[in-house]
Design an enzyme around this catalytic site. Structure first.
Site, PDB file in Angstrom:
ATOM      1  N   CYS A 196      19.259  34.459  45.245  1.00 21.97           N
ATOM      2  CA  CYS A 196      19.985  34.318  46.495  1.00 21.97           C
ATOM      3  C   CYS A 196      20.541  35.672  46.911  1.00 21.97           C
ATOM      4  O   CYS A 196      20.731  35.956  48.082  1.00 21.97           O
ATOM      5  CB  CYS A 196      21.114  33.315  46.324  1.00 21.97           C
ATOM      6  SG  CYS A 196      22.091  33.648  44.859  1.00 21.97           S
ATOM      7  N   ASN A 229      16.409  28.874  39.697  1.00 23.60           N
ATOM      8  CA  ASN A 229      16.190  30.320  39.487  1.00 23.60           C
ATOM      9  C   ASN A 229      17.027  30.925  38.353  1.00 23.60           C
ATOM     10  O   ASN A 229      16.558  31.839  37.680  1.00 23.60           O
ATOM     11  CB  ASN A 229      16.364  31.097  40.800  1.00 23.60           C
ATOM     12  CG  ASN A 229      17.697  30.888  41.446  1.00 23.60           C
ATOM     13  OD1 ASN A 229      18.384  29.911  41.179  1.00 23.60           O
ATOM     14  ND2 ASN A 229      18.079  31.805  42.302  1.00 23.60           N
ATOM     15  N   GLU A 249      26.824  26.993  47.441  1.00 22.32           N
ATOM     16  CA  GLU A 249      26.290  28.346  47.222  1.00 22.32           C
ATOM     17  C   GLU A 249      24.849  28.309  47.693  1.00 22.32           C
ATOM     18  O   GLU A 249      23.985  27.708  47.045  1.00 22.32           O
ATOM     19  CB  GLU A 249      26.350  28.712  45.732  1.00 22.32           C
ATOM     20  CG  GLU A 249      27.757  28.793  45.163  1.00 22.32           C
ATOM     21  CD  GLU A 249      28.577  29.911  45.756  1.00 22.32           C
ATOM     22  OE1 GLU A 249      28.020  30.809  46.416  1.00 22.32           O
ATOM     23  OE2 GLU A 249      29.811  29.883  45.573  1.00 22.32           O
ATOM     24  N   GLU A 283      32.691  30.670  43.781  1.00 19.96           N
ATOM     25  CA  GLU A 283      32.631  30.328  42.360  1.00 19.96           C
ATOM     26  C   GLU A 283      33.167  31.517  41.573  1.00 19.96           C
ATOM     27  O   GLU A 283      33.343  32.605  42.097  1.00 19.96           O
ATOM     28  CB  GLU A 283      31.184  30.018  41.958  1.00 19.96           C
ATOM     29  CG  GLU A 283      30.673  28.764  42.645  1.00 19.96           C
ATOM     30  CD  GLU A 283      29.451  28.167  41.974  1.00 19.96           C
ATOM     31  OE1 GLU A 283      28.391  28.791  42.000  1.00 19.96           O
ATOM     32  OE2 GLU A 283      29.584  27.053  41.421  1.00 19.96           O
TER      33      GLU A 283
HETATM   34  P1  NAD Z   1      16.807  23.252  46.784  1.00 18.56           P
HETATM   35  O1  NAD Z   1      17.835  23.184  47.849  1.00 18.56           O
HETATM   36  O2  NAD Z   1      15.462  22.737  47.077  1.00 18.56           O
HETATM   37  O3  NAD Z   1      17.302  22.441  45.491  1.00 18.56           O
HETATM   38  C1  NAD Z   1      18.496  22.759  44.795  1.00 18.56           C
HETATM   39  C2  NAD Z   1      18.931  21.548  43.997  1.00 18.56           C
HETATM   40  O4  NAD Z   1      19.349  20.528  44.891  1.00 18.56           O
HETATM   41  C3  NAD Z   1      17.839  20.924  43.138  1.00 18.56           C
HETATM   42  O5  NAD Z   1      18.418  20.428  41.951  1.00 18.56           O
HETATM   43  C4  NAD Z   1      17.328  19.787  44.025  1.00 18.56           C
HETATM   44  O6  NAD Z   1      16.708  18.753  43.296  1.00 18.56           O
HETATM   45  C5  NAD Z   1      18.619  19.323  44.680  1.00 18.56           C
HETATM   46  N1  NAD Z   1      18.493  18.705  45.998  1.00 18.56           N
HETATM   47  C6  NAD Z   1      17.523  18.880  46.926  1.00 18.56           C
HETATM   48  N2  NAD Z   1      17.797  18.145  48.028  1.00 18.56           N
HETATM   49  C7  NAD Z   1      18.967  17.509  47.797  1.00 18.56           C
HETATM   50  C8  NAD Z   1      19.781  16.602  48.554  1.00 18.56           C
HETATM   51  N3  NAD Z   1      19.451  16.208  49.782  1.00 18.56           N
HETATM   52  N4  NAD Z   1      20.928  16.154  47.999  1.00 18.56           N
HETATM   53  C9  NAD Z   1      21.308  16.548  46.770  1.00 18.56           C
HETATM   54  N5  NAD Z   1      20.578  17.371  45.998  1.00 18.56           N
HETATM   55  C10 NAD Z   1      19.412  17.865  46.508  1.00 18.56           C
HETATM   56  O7  NAD Z   1      16.773  24.754  46.321  1.00 18.56           O
HETATM   57  P2  NAD Z   1      15.804  25.438  45.234  1.00 18.56           P
HETATM   58  O8  NAD Z   1      14.478  25.634  45.866  1.00 18.56           O
HETATM   59  O9  NAD Z   1      15.880  24.680  43.955  1.00 18.56           O
HETATM   60  O10 NAD Z   1      16.545  26.836  44.999  1.00 18.56           O
HETATM   61  C11 NAD Z   1      16.361  27.934  45.828  1.00 18.56           C
HETATM   62  C12 NAD Z   1      17.510  28.089  46.809  1.00 18.56           C
HETATM   63  O11 NAD Z   1      18.741  28.171  46.096  1.00 18.56           O
HETATM   64  C13 NAD Z   1      17.413  29.374  47.597  1.00 18.56           C
HETATM   65  O12 NAD Z   1      17.639  29.132  48.961  1.00 18.56           O
HETATM   66  C14 NAD Z   1      18.529  30.238  47.023  1.00 18.56           C
HETATM   67  O13 NAD Z   1      19.034  31.194  47.889  1.00 18.56           O
HETATM   68  C15 NAD Z   1      19.534  29.233  46.628  1.00 18.56           C
HETATM   69  N6  NAD Z   1      20.440  29.769  45.580  1.00 18.56           N
HETATM   70  C16 NAD Z   1      21.703  30.171  45.944  1.00 18.56           C
HETATM   71  C17 NAD Z   1      22.568  30.725  45.003  1.00 18.56           C
HETATM   72  C18 NAD Z   1      23.967  31.182  45.385  1.00 18.56           C
HETATM   73  O14 NAD Z   1      24.782  31.403  44.497  1.00 18.56           O
HETATM   74  N7  NAD Z   1      24.292  31.352  46.654  1.00 18.56           N
HETATM   75  C19 NAD Z   1      22.145  30.872  43.685  1.00 18.56           C
HETATM   76  C20 NAD Z   1      20.866  30.467  43.349  1.00 18.56           C
HETATM   77  C21 NAD Z   1      20.014  29.910  44.316  1.00 18.56           C
END
Ligand code: NAD
Length: 497
Positions: free
Chosen positions: A298, A167, A264, A477
């Site tokens: 998020c 995102n 995060e 962070e």
């Molecule tokens: P996601 O969890 O599907 O993937 C995030 C990243 O992790 C990707 O690079 C993915 O390939 C990798 N990944 C997936 N499964 C994994 C595993 N088992 N081990 C290691 N890596 C793995 O999330 P998304 O759909 O890409 O992003 C959306 C989510 O991110 C939302 O829930 C959002 O709230 C969260 N987000 C949080 C913040 C924050 O600062 N709190 C910021 C941005 C996004």
């Protein structure tokens, strides 16, 4: 389309190599996975990304491990100089980086540019910390016995795996990479499989700045590649941004070797409009909080709480504002006026649409929606959706939607507003709109969230830590805490000379 192993980010179509390790690119064999990278605003394929193999992940971690010996012993001032240079190169490349954010994610021009500004500010901030010798110096610790001297020191954690979502690709990566480098850690970055071109551009800039080979490595791929990183025995620290569901798996993987961990994760945050609020300001903050980045934040304040006495006035003004949100592709004739872009992928579009359908089937009422320009037909666009007075157990009120969907609920007292806002297992951010200073103080103290904004948009500064309570994650962070999360604490106690 066949594979072209040359990286041509500016060209017609590109193929990103599977990995960048110690300054060299690694290409996958024809038989390995290669996924499509789309322009979210048009649905067109703009490039391809090869996925790293387990062997490449191992090689990347070893490269980071080998580079650590020299990198951890560089002076903070020398690292600061490199971080400053990265910030300058990002600034010089602003137009191209911003164009890539628009091309891949379909972000409106102002949002794409804001992402670049955020990354620059983050590298500049950590450059500044490196230039301040006191941040890295051993600190004396007072003891009851004057004959003894105790000192506190901060050591780099070691090799860090940086795993980011789609995102805000450049931003989330900068929030991890800048403090990791400042601390003296070496890294392996795993970008999202949907937005990896940005991280490849960033890695090229890091290399151009003069960061030694092996200090920053990139491996492409999905969850499987991320999981190989989180279980690698030479990874000392994982900084993960993504969904709470994936965060749980990462935490389990980290447990085996007791890897240091920053998570995060998701959110379901509240924006509270008190009776005394300026309604025009409240509407503007509600639109930004719920629909910036098409709600794929998020920190989206998708639960809007409005005092009963101003509820009707707020809803009327909110409807006018939401209908006026310009949703168009950034590259089109009206792109410069775009206020909201598309969702990142067809899958994300289908997911959000299905959640809205399920929420409505469970009783939620759509109060109004925004409008889609005909130019949006081919992309993954969705008009903003506003739900009025959902039940407290409706999934649109309780679950993170990660799309342009906001719920509005009325309240009658501050006690009720605070209880409703805190009635979530997440706890990332909150916004309060009020002209009453005393009330604002109460909300700042009683809202269970890592960051509370009062009468401001979602302003983010690298000086202010980011992170949340509960299911929103672990650790912080940005700020000095962001640096410390890449450091181990060590104490010494000895006789005073
Ligand atoms: P996601 O969890 O599907 O993937 C995030 C990243 O992790 C990707 O690079 C993915 O390939 C990798 N990944 C997936 N499964 C994994 C595993 N088992 N081990 C290691 N890596 C793995 O999330 P998304 O759909 O890409 O992003 C959306 C989510 O991110 C939302 O829930 C959002 O709230 C969260 N987000 C949080 C913040 C924050 O600062 N709190 C910021 C941005 C996004």
């Amino acid at each position: 389309m066949g594979r072209n192993t040359e990286q041509q980010i500016d060209g017609e179509a590109f193929v990103l190599p599977a990995a960048m390790i110690a300054g060299a690119t690694f290409c996958a064999a024809e038989s390995e996975v290669c996924s499509r990278i789309c322009n979210a605003a048009t649905g067109e394929t703009i490039g391809w990304q090869e996925h790293a193999t387990a062997e490449m992940v191992d090689r990347a971690v070893h490269a980071a491990h080998d580079a650590l010996i020299a990198w951890r012993h560089t002076t903070p001032a020398a690292r600061g100089k490199l971080l400053r240079k990265i910030a300058e190169l990002l600034e010089a490349d602003r137009a191209r980086l911003s164009a890539m954010q628009m091309q891949v994610s379909g972000k409106p021009p102002f949002e794409a540019d804001l992402d670049v500004s955020d990354a620059i500010a983050t590298f500049s901030y950590y450059a500044g910390l490196c230039e301040d010798a006191s941040v890295f110096a051993a600190e004396p610790v007072a003891l009851p016995d004057d004959a003894l001297l105790a000192e506190r020191m901060h050591e780099p954690v070691g090799v860090a795996a940086l795993i980011v979502p789609w995102n805000f690709p450049m931003v989330t990566t900068a929030w991890k990479l800048a403090p990791a480098l400042a601390a003296g850690c070496t890294v392996v970055i795993k970008p999202s499989e949907l937005t990896s071109p940005t991280e490849h551009m960033l890695a090229a800039i890091v290399s151009e700045a003069g960061v030694p080979d092996g200090v920053v490595n990139v491996v492409n791929g999905g969850g499987e590649v991320g999981a190989w990183l989180t279980t690698h025995p030479l990874v000392d620290k994982i900084s993960f941004t993504g969904s709470t569901a994936s965060g749980r798996k990462v935490m389990q993987a980290a447990a085996h070797d007791m890897k240091r961990l920053t998570l995060e994760l998701g959110g379901k945050s509240a924006l509270i409009v008190r009776e005394d609020a300026d309604v025009v300001q409240a509407v503007s903050l509600a639109v930004g909080g719920a629909f910036a980045n098409a709600g794929q934040m998020c920190s989206a304040t998708a639960r809007i709480l409005v005092h009963d006495n101003v509820y009707r006035k707020f809803m009327a003004a909110f409807e006018t504002a939401v209908r006026a949100v310009v949703v168009v592709p950034p590259q089109g004739a009206e792109g410069a006026d775009a206020a909201m872009g598309p969702l990142i992928s067809a899958a994300q579009h289908a997911r959000v649409a299905a959640l809205v359908e399920a929420g409505v089937e469970a009783g939620a009422q759509i109060a109004f929606t925004g409008q889609l320009d005909p130019a949006c037909a081919d992309g993954f666009f969705m008009a903003p959706v506003v739900i009025a007075e959902p039940a407290a157990d409706n999934m649109l009120w309780t679950d993170e939607i990660f799309g342009p969907v906001a719920c509005v609920k009325s309240f009658r007292s501050d006690d009720e507003a605070i209880a409703l806002a805190n009635d979530t297992r997440y706890g990332l951010v909150a916004t309060v709109v009020t002209n009453d200073e005393k009330a604002a103080r109460r909300y700042k103290v009683q809202l269970r969230a890592g960051l509370v904004w009062v009468n401001t948009p979602q302003l983010i500064f690298p000086q202010v830590c980011w992170g949340g309570f509960g299911l929103s994650g672990i650790g912080r962070e940005l700020g000095v805490a962001g640096l410390r999360s890449y450091q181990e604490l060590r104490h010494t106690v000895g006789m005073r000379a």
